[in-house]
Design a protein around this motif. Structure first.
Motif, PDB file in Angstrom:
ATOM      1  N   ARG A 105       0.823  -1.208   0.000  1.00 32.03           N
ATOM      2  CA  ARG A 105       0.000   0.000   0.000  1.00 32.03           C
ATOM      3  C   ARG A 105       0.857   1.259   0.000  1.00 32.03           C
ATOM      4  O   ARG A 105       0.616   2.212  -0.720  1.00 32.03           O
ATOM      5  CB  ARG A 105      -0.896  -0.019   1.246  1.00 32.03           C
ATOM      6  CG  ARG A 105      -1.941   1.054   1.293  1.00 32.03           C
ATOM      7  CD  ARG A 105      -2.911   0.748   2.405  1.00 32.03           C
ATOM      8  NE  ARG A 105      -2.360   1.087   3.694  1.00 32.03           N
ATOM      9  CZ  ARG A 105      -2.570   2.254   4.304  1.00 32.03           C
ATOM     10  NH1 ARG A 105      -3.305   3.158   3.745  1.00 32.03           N
ATOM     11  NH2 ARG A 105      -2.029   2.514   5.484  1.00 32.03           N
ATOM     12  N   GLN A 106       1.887   1.212   0.820  1.00 38.42           N
ATOM     13  CA  GLN A 106       2.763   2.385   0.941  1.00 38.42           C
ATOM     14  C   GLN A 106       3.447   2.704  -0.393  1.00 38.42           C
ATOM     15  O   GLN A 106       3.541   3.867  -0.788  1.00 38.42           O
ATOM     16  CB  GLN A 106       3.811   2.087   2.030  1.00 38.42           C
ATOM     17  CG  GLN A 106       4.366   3.278   2.740  1.00 38.42           C
ATOM     18  CD  GLN A 106       3.312   4.216   3.319  1.00 38.42           C
ATOM     19  OE1 GLN A 106       3.291   5.366   2.976  1.00 38.42           O
ATOM     20  NE2 GLN A 106       2.438   3.724   4.188  1.00 38.42           N
TER      21      GLN A 106
ATOM     22  N   MET B 151       1.000   4.291  -2.733  1.00 37.26           N
ATOM     23  CA  MET B 151       0.757   5.681  -2.347  1.00 37.26           C
ATOM     24  C   MET B 151       1.928   6.561  -2.783  1.00 37.26           C
ATOM     25  O   MET B 151       1.727   7.641  -3.339  1.00 37.26           O
ATOM     26  CB  MET B 151       0.596   5.735  -0.836  1.00 37.26           C
ATOM     27  CG  MET B 151      -0.569   6.562  -0.385  1.00 37.26           C
ATOM     28  SD  MET B 151      -0.490   6.649   1.377  1.00 37.26           S
ATOM     29  CE  MET B 151      -1.964   5.836   1.818  1.00 37.26           C
ATOM     30  N   ASN B 152       3.134   6.075  -2.547  1.00 36.12           N
ATOM     31  CA  ASN B 152       4.315   6.833  -2.981  1.00 36.12           C
ATOM     32  C   ASN B 152       4.295   7.052  -4.475  1.00 36.12           C
ATOM     33  O   ASN B 152       4.566   8.148  -4.967  1.00 36.12           O
ATOM     34  CB  ASN B 152       5.601   6.068  -2.632  1.00 36.12           C
ATOM     35  CG  ASN B 152       5.891   6.108  -1.161  1.00 36.12           C
ATOM     36  OD1 ASN B 152       5.386   6.981  -0.459  1.00 36.12           O
ATOM     37  ND2 ASN B 152       6.678   5.161  -0.680  1.00 36.12           N
TER      38      ASN B 152
ATOM     39  N   ASN C  75       1.832   9.607  -5.522  1.00 40.05           N
ATOM     40  CA  ASN C  75       2.344  10.956  -5.246  1.00 40.05           C
ATOM     41  C   ASN C  75       3.353  11.390  -6.293  1.00 40.05           C
ATOM     42  O   ASN C  75       3.363  12.534  -6.734  1.00 40.05           O
ATOM     43  CB  ASN C  75       2.990  11.004  -3.862  1.00 40.05           C
ATOM     44  CG  ASN C  75       1.963  11.082  -2.777  1.00 40.05           C
ATOM     45  OD1 ASN C  75       0.900  11.654  -2.972  1.00 40.05           O
ATOM     46  ND2 ASN C  75       2.258  10.489  -1.647  1.00 40.05           N
TER      47      ASN C  75
ATOM     48  N   MET D 246       1.567  12.293  -9.326  1.00 48.77           N
ATOM     49  CA  MET D 246       0.809  13.535  -9.091  1.00 48.77           C
ATOM     50  C   MET D 246       1.727  14.743  -9.249  1.00 48.77           C
ATOM     51  O   MET D 246       1.357  15.748  -9.842  1.00 48.77           O
ATOM     52  CB  MET D 246       0.237  13.462  -7.679  1.00 48.77           C
ATOM     53  CG  MET D 246      -0.723  14.545  -7.348  1.00 48.77           C
ATOM     54  SD  MET D 246      -2.346  14.240  -8.039  1.00 48.77           S
ATOM     55  CE  MET D 246      -3.167  15.709  -7.460  1.00 48.77           C
TER      56      MET D 246
ATOM     57  N   THR E  20      -5.248  12.420  -9.502  1.00 50.94           N
ATOM     58  CA  THR E  20      -5.881  11.255  -8.896  1.00 50.94           C
ATOM     59  C   THR E  20      -6.056  11.516  -7.408  1.00 50.94           C
ATOM     60  O   THR E  20      -5.146  11.297  -6.626  1.00 50.94           O
ATOM     61  CB  THR E  20      -5.013  10.000  -9.095  1.00 50.94           C
ATOM     62  OG1 THR E  20      -4.583   9.976 -10.445  1.00 50.94           O
ATOM     63  CG2 THR E  20      -5.780   8.747  -8.789  1.00 50.94           C
ATOM     64  N   VAL E  21      -7.211  11.998  -7.050  1.00 50.75           N
ATOM     65  CA  VAL E  21      -7.443  12.257  -5.641  1.00 50.75           C
ATOM     66  C   VAL E  21      -8.186  11.069  -5.050  1.00 50.75           C
ATOM     67  O   VAL E  21      -8.934  10.396  -5.741  1.00 50.75           O
ATOM     68  CB  VAL E  21      -8.251  13.548  -5.411  1.00 50.75           C
ATOM     69  CG1 VAL E  21      -7.554  14.726  -6.034  1.00 50.75           C
ATOM     70  CG2 VAL E  21      -9.655  13.425  -5.956  1.00 50.75           C
ATOM     71  N   TYR E  22      -7.915  10.811  -3.790  1.00 48.07           N
ATOM     72  CA  TYR E  22      -8.605   9.690  -3.138  1.00 48.07           C
ATOM     73  C   TYR E  22      -8.939  10.064  -1.723  1.00 48.07           C
ATOM     74  O   TYR E  22      -8.301  10.936  -1.124  1.00 48.07           O
ATOM     75  CB  TYR E  22      -7.729   8.433  -3.168  1.00 48.07           C
ATOM     76  CG  TYR E  22      -6.360   8.610  -2.586  1.00 48.07           C
ATOM     77  CD1 TYR E  22      -6.161   8.469  -1.219  1.00 48.07           C
ATOM     78  CD2 TYR E  22      -5.273   8.927  -3.390  1.00 48.07           C
ATOM     79  CE1 TYR E  22      -4.902   8.645  -0.665  1.00 48.07           C
ATOM     80  CE2 TYR E  22      -4.017   9.104  -2.844  1.00 48.07           C
ATOM     81  CZ  TYR E  22      -3.834   8.959  -1.483  1.00 48.07           C
ATOM     82  OH  TYR E  22      -2.590   9.142  -0.946  1.00 48.07           O
TER      83      TYR E  22
ATOM     84  N   ASP F  63     -10.138   7.326   0.444  1.00 46.18           N
ATOM     85  CA  ASP F  63      -9.933   6.101   1.205  1.00 46.18           C
ATOM     86  C   ASP F  63      -8.510   5.602   0.942  1.00 46.18           C
ATOM     87  O   ASP F  63      -8.219   5.120  -0.153  1.00 46.18           O
ATOM     88  CB  ASP F  63     -10.973   5.077   0.713  1.00 46.18           C
ATOM     89  CG  ASP F  63     -10.875   3.761   1.458  1.00 46.18           C
ATOM     90  OD1 ASP F  63     -10.092   3.703   2.420  1.00 46.18           O
ATOM     91  OD2 ASP F  63     -11.569   2.803   1.069  1.00 46.18           O
ATOM     92  N   PRO F  64      -7.601   5.727   1.909  1.00 43.88           N
ATOM     93  CA  PRO F  64      -6.215   5.351   1.628  1.00 43.88           C
ATOM     94  C   PRO F  64      -5.913   3.867   1.794  1.00 43.88           C
ATOM     95  O   PRO F  64      -4.749   3.490   1.846  1.00 43.88           O
ATOM     96  CB  PRO F  64      -5.425   6.191   2.641  1.00 43.88           C
ATOM     97  CG  PRO F  64      -6.359   6.412   3.757  1.00 43.88           C
ATOM     98  CD  PRO F  64      -7.768   6.269   3.256  1.00 43.88           C
ATOM     99  N   SER F  65      -6.943   3.033   1.863  1.00 44.62           N
ATOM    100  CA  SER F  65      -6.673   1.591   1.902  1.00 44.62           C
ATOM    101  C   SER F  65      -6.266   1.151   0.494  1.00 44.62           C
ATOM    102  O   SER F  65      -6.441   1.899  -0.463  1.00 44.62           O
ATOM    103  CB  SER F  65      -7.932   0.841   2.332  1.00 44.62           C
ATOM    104  OG  SER F  65      -8.934   0.969   1.353  1.00 44.62           O
ATOM    105  N   GLU F  66      -5.718  -0.035   0.386  1.00 42.18           N
ATOM    106  CA  GLU F  66      -5.262  -0.484  -0.935  1.00 42.18           C
ATOM    107  C   GLU F  66      -6.422  -0.502  -1.933  1.00 42.18           C
ATOM    108  O   GLU F  66      -6.285  -0.065  -3.076  1.00 42.18           O
ATOM    109  CB  GLU F  66      -4.658  -1.890  -0.822  1.00 42.18           C
ATOM    110  CG  GLU F  66      -4.002  -2.322  -2.121  1.00 42.18           C
ATOM    111  CD  GLU F  66      -3.482  -3.749  -2.046  1.00 42.18           C
ATOM    112  OE1 GLU F  66      -2.579  -3.999  -1.234  1.00 42.18           O
ATOM    113  OE2 GLU F  66      -3.980  -4.594  -2.802  1.00 42.18           O
TER     114      GLU F  66
ATOM    115  N   ALA G  35      -9.457   4.504  -6.862  1.00 44.51           N
ATOM    116  CA  ALA G  35      -9.200   5.871  -7.332  1.00 44.51           C
ATOM    117  C   ALA G  35      -8.474   5.829  -8.676  1.00 44.51           C
ATOM    118  O   ALA G  35      -8.827   6.545  -9.612  1.00 44.51           O
ATOM    119  CB  ALA G  35      -8.377   6.633  -6.301  1.00 44.51           C
TER     120      ALA G  35
END
Lengths: 414, 315
Positions: free
Chosen positions: A196-197, A200-201, A204, A207, A309-311, A313-316, A322
């Motif tokens: 997941r991390q 997310m990285n 970003n 983005m 890409t905005v989200y 819910d930061p779960s996988e 998203a």
């Protein structure tokens, strides 16, 4: 008998080698044309160097230091590849010489961009061994059929079945399932599990890339940087590590920010089929006719990023959702059925930037764009925009014809 | 940025509603949000209680022209005035029970647990629940006054509202969790209340704004939509249909995303939290207006600056 086969084989190899040589020449010629432009600055060199990398995937692999995954179209979420430690590369090709190599046996009405890809896939230097897998979203019919035609070079194929109706729950869900399937496929190919991390990285990172690319587009809107350069830069997307690529764009933006915008009342919006280096013919002709491309909606230029890409819910699952939605919902590829909002983008951008003319580029054989040009023309005309459709192929012979039409069009804009 | 401001205001309002009475604040009995009267020392009373308490009398002839009867009208007018002024901002920015639910959702997000999803169909099916609750809430007092319904049905909605047991906890009161053995009705209500409260807490942990899907206050506020100063609008001709709005919406409203003709996009479930307008990457496409003044208007620049989400890495 064997001798004939051998001779045939030898002749084919010679043909390929020659086409490869010609393609390299084509690349370096177009690059030299770009370098000779009056608005050339040293910051562009980095991008010009990258352009040739598609011909040498082995070098590209070395440069990014990650396994390469070949990719068509713009619907597969790049962030997912990046998060799993692989580097996605768009396999589109704009080479005329490569197209001629495969045109001999492919249908005459086939998309020249894919003909060119199939041609270039035969080059010894770009052997498929450099790509660990190839992802093919089922967008247009030609793209869907490419793996069949080029089955010798496309190995470890994965289809992404694109739901062509996107504004209902079924379409959204089915596409999310496809993204999950892609994740599984990539996990199996790379032998790593998605974290997941990392995702997310990676989101970003992209983005930030999007944000900087937007600044570049802003300069294009203000007529500070030419549309040709933005397309060239967009064509180098994913031909290097995304972070260093974005940093180089930042340098360009910094350098040009203080420049005074060039005044040109003949601003146009370019829509339609993708324009891929070295096929910059149309862009060059538009400039020659005295117009400037201030905006476009080409999937090879301004649409290389799907957008922010905005989200929430930061779960996988939330992140994948998203990504899936972002790469699907706002995509204005003409292969979508419910694509009526595509016109909004053109109208919005032309209105806020005082652009009166829209040039619609159709590659011969690119049926989806060809079909959609009808409704787009009607709506644009109803809204007071001037519209010109240019249908062309990967040849230079029609340049004079197109130029005459463009010049006449330019007269109506002033 | 707007979201941070909202969080700040929400937290401030939570403290204000829960403890404001202790410093002598009383904002009246027509508050259009769940400022629960069962909280000792609250700073205002949720209008739902007032409505239920008074409604039976409204048609009771001997009381009709008395001060009591006048108060029914007065409180209603104040309620309408307040909702005209701030519309659904009461829900998204002021309601303490909404804030509590968002705290729980924040905890879930920190833990990286995925949000529970409802299908579009389920969402449509759940929509009438709040109208049914509202109808019961209005009919029950009338039945008590005229239909001979047992007195213990008094304040029917408050009896089952999850706010009643939960909100007083913040003032150190746990007695609303106790079972009331007076009679079958009170026992049923108190058991039901605990079940609903537990369900709500659990639900709002797994789903953003879980209870708001059923809240009868929403249709009451929606009543004044046409005369409200707040306008929530979308320019349908500039929308690219990216779906950011739907994804960011705590109650998964799809209308803002899919609307293609209507300008007014404040749907019944909307709470004006403005997250959709924040996340919209097209300039001036989703706008919240107060009279002719723009409160917030979507912009690509805003999205580029605020959603880099470098900060969410540590979340």
């Amino acid at each position: 008998m064997n001798k004939i086969v051998q001779k045939d084989e030898e002749r084919r190899l010679r043909q390929r080698a020659k086409a490869y040589e010609k393609t390299c020449e084509e690349y370096s010629y177009e690059i030299s044309v770009l370098q000779a432009r009056t608005d050339y600055i040293a910051e562009f060199d980095y991008f010009l160097d990258l352009l040739t990398l598609l011909l040498h995937p082995a070098k590209l692999k070395e440069k990014v230091g990650r396994p390469l995954i070949g990719l068509f179209c713009i619907q597969a979420p790049l962030e997912l590849f990046h998060a799993l430690g692989v580097h996605p590369v768009k396999l589109c090709s704009g080479s005329y010489a490569a197209q001629r190599l495969s045109a001999a046996y492919l249908p005459a009405l086939m998309c020249p961009m894919l003909k060119s890809y199939i041609g270039s896939s035969e080059f010894a230097a770009s052997t498929s061994t450099c790509y660990d897998a190839t992802i093919v979203p089922t967008t247009c019919d030609w793209v869907v059929k490419v793996p069949e035609i080029a089955k010798e070079t496309i190995t470890n194929l994965h289809y992404l079945e694109l739901p062509h109706v996107k504004q209902n729950e079924k379409g959204v869900r089915r596409w999310l399932e496809e993204i999950y399937a892609l994740k599984l496929f990539l996990e199996q190919t790379t032998g790593t599990k998605l974290k997941r991390q990392d995702l997310m990285n990676s989101m970003n990172t992209f983005m930030r890339g999007w944000k900087i690319f937007q600044e570049l587009i802003e300069l294009k809107r203000k007529n500070i940087i030419s549309g040709v350069w933005v397309t060239v830069i967009a064509n180098t997307f994913m031909l290097d590590d995304i972070t260093s690529w974005a940093k180089k764009i930042e340098l360009v933006v910094k350098k040009l920010q203080s420049k005074q915008p060039a005044a040109n009342p003949r601003k146009i919006f370019l829509a339609g089929s993708p324009i891929i280096f070295p096929n910059l013919k149309l862009l060059q002709l538009i400039e020659q006719a005295g117009m400037t491309v201030c905006a476009d909606d080409l999937c090879s230029s301004e649409r290389i990023f799907p957008g922010a890409t905005v989200y929430d819910d930061p779960s996988e699952h939330g992140l994948l959702k998203a990504l899936a939605e972002r790469y699907h919902q706002a995509c204005i590829c003409p292969t979508f059925a419910d694509n009526e909002r595509r016109i909004n983008t053109i109208l919005r951008i032309t209105e806020s930037n005082n652009i009166t003319g829209v040039i619609f580029h159709v590659l011969k054989g690119c049926h989806p764009y060809d079909i959609e040009s009808l409704t787009i023309e009607a709506t644009l005309r109803a809204n007071g925009r001037k519209f010109l459709k240019i249908e062309t192929d990967y040849v230079k012979e029609d340049s004079q014809n197109i130029l005459t039409r463009l010049e006449a069009f330019a007269q109506t804009l002033a | 940025m707007v979201d941070n401001l909202r969080l700040l205001i929400q937290n401030f309002m939570f403290v204000l509603w829960t403890y404001g009475g202790r410093i002598g604040l009383n904002f009246g009995y027509s508050i259009p949000c769940f400022s629960c009267p069962y909280v000792p020392g609250c700073a205002g009373h949720c209008y739902l209680m007032t409505l239920q308490g008074q409604w039976g009398f409204a048609f009771y002839f001997p009381e009709l022209l008395s001060y009591k009867g006048f108060k029914v009208v007065l409180y209603f007018l104040i309620f309408i005035l307040l909702t005209m002024l701030l519309s659904k901002l009461w829900c998204g920015w002021i309601c303490p029970f909404g804030t509590l639910q968002e705290w729980l959702a924040k905890l879930r997000k920190k833990l990286g647990i995925r949000e529970t999803e409802f299908s579009w169909k389920t969402r449509e099916r759940l929509k009438p629940v709040k109208y049914i609750l509202l109808a019961l809430l209005i009919i029950t007092p009338l039945l008590i006054t005229f239909g001979g319904l047992h007195r213990d049905f008094y304040l029917f909605f408050c009896q089952i509202c999850p706010g009643k047991p939960i909100m007083p906890l913040f003032a150190g009161q746990t007695r609303n969790f106790a079972l009331d053995f007076t009679n079958t009705i009170t026992l049923t209500f108190s058991v039901l209340s605990i079940i609903i409260a537990a369900g709500t807490l659990l639900g709002s942990f797994f789903k953003d704004r879980f209870f708001c899907m059923f809240c009868p206050m929403l249709p009451l506020i929606q009543m004044s939509k046409k005369i409200s100063f707040i306008r929530f609008e979308k320019s349908v001709h500039t929308c690219s249909g990216c779906g950011n709005c739907q994804r960011m919406c705590p109650v998964d409203i799809k209308d803002v995303h899919l609307e293609k003709t209507e300008k007014d996009v404040m749907s019944e479930d909307c709470m004006l939290c403005m997250r959709c307008s924040e996340a919209c990457p097209e300039d001036n496409t989703v706008t919240v207006n107060f009279l002719k003044y723009k409160l917030f208007s979507s912009s690509r620049k805003y999205v580029a600056e605020n959603y880099q989400q470098g900060k969410s890495l540590n979340e």
